[in-house]
Design a protein around this motif. Structure first.
Motif, PDB file in Angstrom:
ATOM      1  N   HIS A  58      32.483  53.982  52.407  1.00 21.73           N
ATOM      2  CA  HIS A  58      32.927  54.512  51.124  1.00 21.73           C
ATOM      3  C   HIS A  58      33.016  53.398  50.089  1.00 21.73           C
ATOM      4  N   GLY A  59      32.618  53.711  48.881  1.00 27.42           N
ATOM      5  CA  GLY A  59      32.727  52.778  47.774  1.00 27.42           C
ATOM      6  C   GLY A  59      34.015  52.994  47.001  1.00 27.42           C
ATOM      7  N   LEU A  60      34.088  52.402  45.816  1.00 27.06           N
ATOM      8  CA  LEU A  60      35.300  52.507  45.015  1.00 27.06           C
ATOM      9  C   LEU A  60      35.573  53.929  44.544  1.00 27.06           C
ATOM     10  N   ASP A  61      34.576  54.813  44.677  1.00 26.89           N
ATOM     11  CA  ASP A  61      34.804  56.208  44.309  1.00 26.89           C
ATOM     12  C   ASP A  61      35.886  56.852  45.170  1.00 26.89           C
ATOM     13  N   ALA A  62      36.149  56.268  46.362  1.00 30.05           N
ATOM     14  CA  ALA A  62      37.202  56.807  47.233  1.00 30.05           C
ATOM     15  C   ALA A  62      38.587  56.577  46.651  1.00 30.05           C
ATOM     16  N   LEU A  63      38.695  55.698  45.670  1.00 34.41           N
ATOM     17  CA  LEU A  63      39.985  55.490  45.005  1.00 34.41           C
ATOM     18  C   LEU A  63      40.255  56.591  43.984  1.00 34.41           C
ATOM     19  N   ALA A  64      39.191  57.278  43.575  1.00 34.10           N
ATOM     20  CA  ALA A  64      39.326  58.266  42.509  1.00 34.10           C
ATOM     21  C   ALA A  64      40.030  59.536  42.953  1.00 34.10           C
ATOM     22  N   PHE A  65      40.014  59.807  44.271  1.00 30.27           N
ATOM     23  CA  PHE A  65      40.653  61.037  44.751  1.00 30.27           C
ATOM     24  C   PHE A  65      41.733  60.771  45.799  1.00 30.27           C
ATOM     25  N   ALA A  66      42.038  59.514  46.076  1.00 32.95           N
ATOM     26  CA  ALA A  66      43.046  59.187  47.095  1.00 32.95           C
ATOM     27  C   ALA A  66      44.445  59.549  46.601  1.00 32.95           C
ATOM     28  N   ASP A  67      45.248  60.081  47.520  1.00 36.54           N
ATOM     29  CA  ASP A  67      46.658  60.318  47.203  1.00 36.54           C
ATOM     30  C   ASP A  67      47.444  59.009  47.300  1.00 36.54           C
ATOM     31  N   THR A  68      47.058  58.182  48.276  1.00 35.03           N
ATOM     32  CA  THR A  68      47.672  56.873  48.463  1.00 35.03           C
ATOM     33  C   THR A  68      46.573  55.831  48.599  1.00 35.03           C
ATOM     34  N   ILE A  69      46.749  54.709  47.938  1.00 24.34           N
ATOM     35  CA  ILE A  69      45.823  53.580  48.057  1.00 24.34           C
ATOM     36  C   ILE A  69      46.602  52.409  48.644  1.00 24.34           C
ATOM     37  N   VAL A  70      46.057  51.808  49.686  1.00 23.31           N
ATOM     38  CA  VAL A  70      46.686  50.638  50.300  1.00 23.31           C
ATOM     39  C   VAL A  70      45.781  49.439  50.077  1.00 23.31           C
ATOM     40  N   ILE A  71      46.373  48.347  49.585  1.00 22.41           N
ATOM     41  CA  ILE A  71      45.615  47.129  49.297  1.00 22.41           C
ATOM     42  C   ILE A  71      46.060  46.033  50.254  1.00 22.41           C
ATOM     43  N   PRO A  72      45.279  45.745  51.289  1.00 25.09           N
ATOM     44  CA  PRO A  72      45.611  44.622  52.182  1.00 25.09           C
ATOM     45  C   PRO A  72      45.470  43.293  51.446  1.00 25.09           C
ATOM     46  N   GLY A  73      46.050  42.248  52.015  1.00 25.78           N
ATOM     47  CA  GLY A  73      45.954  40.932  51.412  1.00 25.78           C
ATOM     48  C   GLY A  73      44.598  40.292  51.637  1.00 25.78           C
ATOM     49  N   ARG A  74      44.395  39.195  50.925  1.00 27.28           N
ATOM     50  CA  ARG A  74      43.209  38.371  51.126  1.00 27.28           C
ATOM     51  C   ARG A  74      43.655  36.964  51.493  1.00 27.28           C
ATOM     52  N   ASN A  75      42.833  36.266  52.276  1.00 32.06           N
ATOM     53  CA  ASN A  75      43.198  34.924  52.725  1.00 32.06           C
ATOM     54  C   ASN A  75      43.327  33.945  51.570  1.00 32.06           C
ATOM     55  N   ASP A  76      42.410  34.012  50.617  1.00 33.25           N
ATOM     56  CA  ASP A  76      42.449  33.131  49.454  1.00 33.25           C
ATOM     57  C   ASP A  76      42.941  33.932  48.258  1.00 33.25           C
ATOM     58  N   VAL A  77      44.205  33.743  47.924  1.00 30.47           N
ATOM     59  CA  VAL A  77      44.801  34.550  46.849  1.00 30.47           C
ATOM     60  C   VAL A  77      44.361  34.090  45.471  1.00 30.47           C
ATOM     61  N   THR A  78      43.682  32.957  45.386  1.00 28.22           N
ATOM     62  CA  THR A  78      43.230  32.477  44.080  1.00 28.22           C
ATOM     63  C   THR A  78      41.889  33.078  43.676  1.00 28.22           C
ATOM     64  N   THR A  79      41.235  33.803  44.581  1.00 30.84           N
ATOM     65  CA  THR A  79      39.954  34.420  44.272  1.00 30.84           C
ATOM     66  C   THR A  79      40.139  35.536  43.241  1.00 30.84           C
ATOM     67  N   ASP A  80      39.281  35.564  42.240  1.00 30.87           N
ATOM     68  CA  ASP A  80      39.373  36.592  41.202  1.00 30.87           C
ATOM     69  C   ASP A  80      39.142  37.979  41.792  1.00 30.87           C
ATOM     70  N   VAL A  81      39.831  38.950  41.222  1.00 27.35           N
ATOM     71  CA  VAL A  81      39.625  40.346  41.614  1.00 27.35           C
ATOM     72  C   VAL A  81      38.483  40.904  40.768  1.00 27.35           C
ATOM     73  N   PRO A  82      37.481  41.512  41.388  1.00 22.45           N
ATOM     74  CA  PRO A  82      36.356  42.051  40.613  1.00 22.45           C
ATOM     75  C   PRO A  82      36.814  43.030  39.540  1.00 22.45           C
TER      76      PRO A  82
END
Length: 320
Positions: A58-82
């Motif tokens: 699934h691509g980012l379109d799955a965020l468009a109809f989700a009731d809940t979105i969970v965002i796990p962490g990333r190892n390098d927190v300084t990386t820009d978010v797209p």
């Protein structure tokens, strides 16, 4: 059915990702159906997860109809978010989706501007960096998770499990959540917060005293914290006046000398609670507290739990 979309960004922390997937995939309801439909989505078909590669259907379109979105962490927190991820999260928030972060996933939420003016938490190791980058967020690094209604954040690793179970309880009640907790072999609620996991006032093993710094004083306190220390004792050890001592501690350590001493004593007590069978009152005396009451008060203030609760959490049963 309630849809949970777990967002896997490149460099996702595998533990965080798996926690959300496993908890929400194992929530049996009384009618024997599962409480959630779980999807893993990403901006690209394949993302890295440490030494792993994770493919998503699934691509980012799955965020468009989700009731809940969970965002796990990333190892390098300084990386820009797209930019497309930020835009998708903002749209999901505007339509009313519940959005939760695990561990350093709070950095993604903050980058999207969804934490401004809110109370939030993240892994204690990244707390200082988070404050520097996102001063508009009211960060509380001592708790396991923060529920601010539509936006939720958790501390690192197993605190994500606490948060997921909390959301199950919010959605389906205590009985269903308790079953989910048993399937995860985890308590539905844990005593205390993230504060009990923080290593306080820890000096590097290779600390070398240097002129015109507090290094020598910090080493001396580490070695003498169990004694009945006064400000005069500490100042004498550092070959400086009490006034200079106080000024340097506030400037370099952000606290008073005696606050630092208390932190060292609590850390020493934590080590003894983890590794010995000595009684709580004796441990308090061994590390330098004047009374059992003072020990319990200061220990709870800095860790969020009582000494015996801490021992139960961090120390296995003694083998005789």
């Amino acid at each position: 059915m309630h849809t949970v979309s777990v967002l896997a960004l490149d460099d996702v922390i595998a533990f965080d990702l798996a926690t959300a997937v496993e908890v929400f995939s194992r929530v049996p309801l009384p009618d024997e159906t599962n409480g959630y439909r779980v999807l893993v989505c990403a901006a690209t078909p394949m993302v890295t997860a440490g030494p792993l590669r994770v493919g998503t259907e699934h691509g980012l379109d799955a965020l468009a109809f989700a009731d809940t979105i969970v965002i796990p962490g990333r190892n390098d927190v300084t990386t820009d978010v797209p930019a497309d991820v930020i835009a998708a999260l903002r749209r999901a928030y505007q339509r009313g989706a519940r959005i939760a972060s695990i561990c350093s996933g709070a950095f993604t939420l903050a980058a999207a501007g969804l934490l401004d003016g809110r109370r939030a938490t993240t892994h204690w190791v990244a707390a200082d960096l988070f404050r520097d980058r996102y001063p508009a967020v009211e960060l509380d690094p001592d708790v396991l998770y923060v529920d601010d209604g539509q936006i939720l954040t958790s501390a690192g690793a197993s605190a994500g499990l606490d948060l997921c179970l909390h959301m199950v309880q919010r959605d389906h009640g205590s009985s269903v959540a308790a079953t989910a907790a048993r399937l995860a072999v985890a308590p539905l609620h844990r005593s205390g917060g993230q504060a009990q996991f923080i290593v306080r006032n820890q000096l590097p093993a290779n600390t070398i005293a240097a002129p015109n710094t507090l290094d020598a004083v910090l080493v001396w306190i580490e070695q003498n914290a169990s004694a009945e220390l006064t400000l005069a004792d500490i100042a004498s050890a550092g070959a400086m006046s009490i006034r200079t001592l106080n000024r340097r501690f506030q400037s370099e350590m952000g606290q008073s000398p005696m606050q630092w001493v208390t932190g060292v004593r609590v850390r020493h007590a934590q080590q003894l609670l983890e590794s010995t069978a000595e009684g709580v009152e004796k441990i308090g005396r061994l590390v330098g507290f004047s009374s059992p009451a003072n020990f319990r008060e200061q220990f709870r203030r800095l860790t969020g739990v009582a000494p015996q609760t801490y021992r139960s959490t961090f120390r296995g049963r003694l083998v005789s």
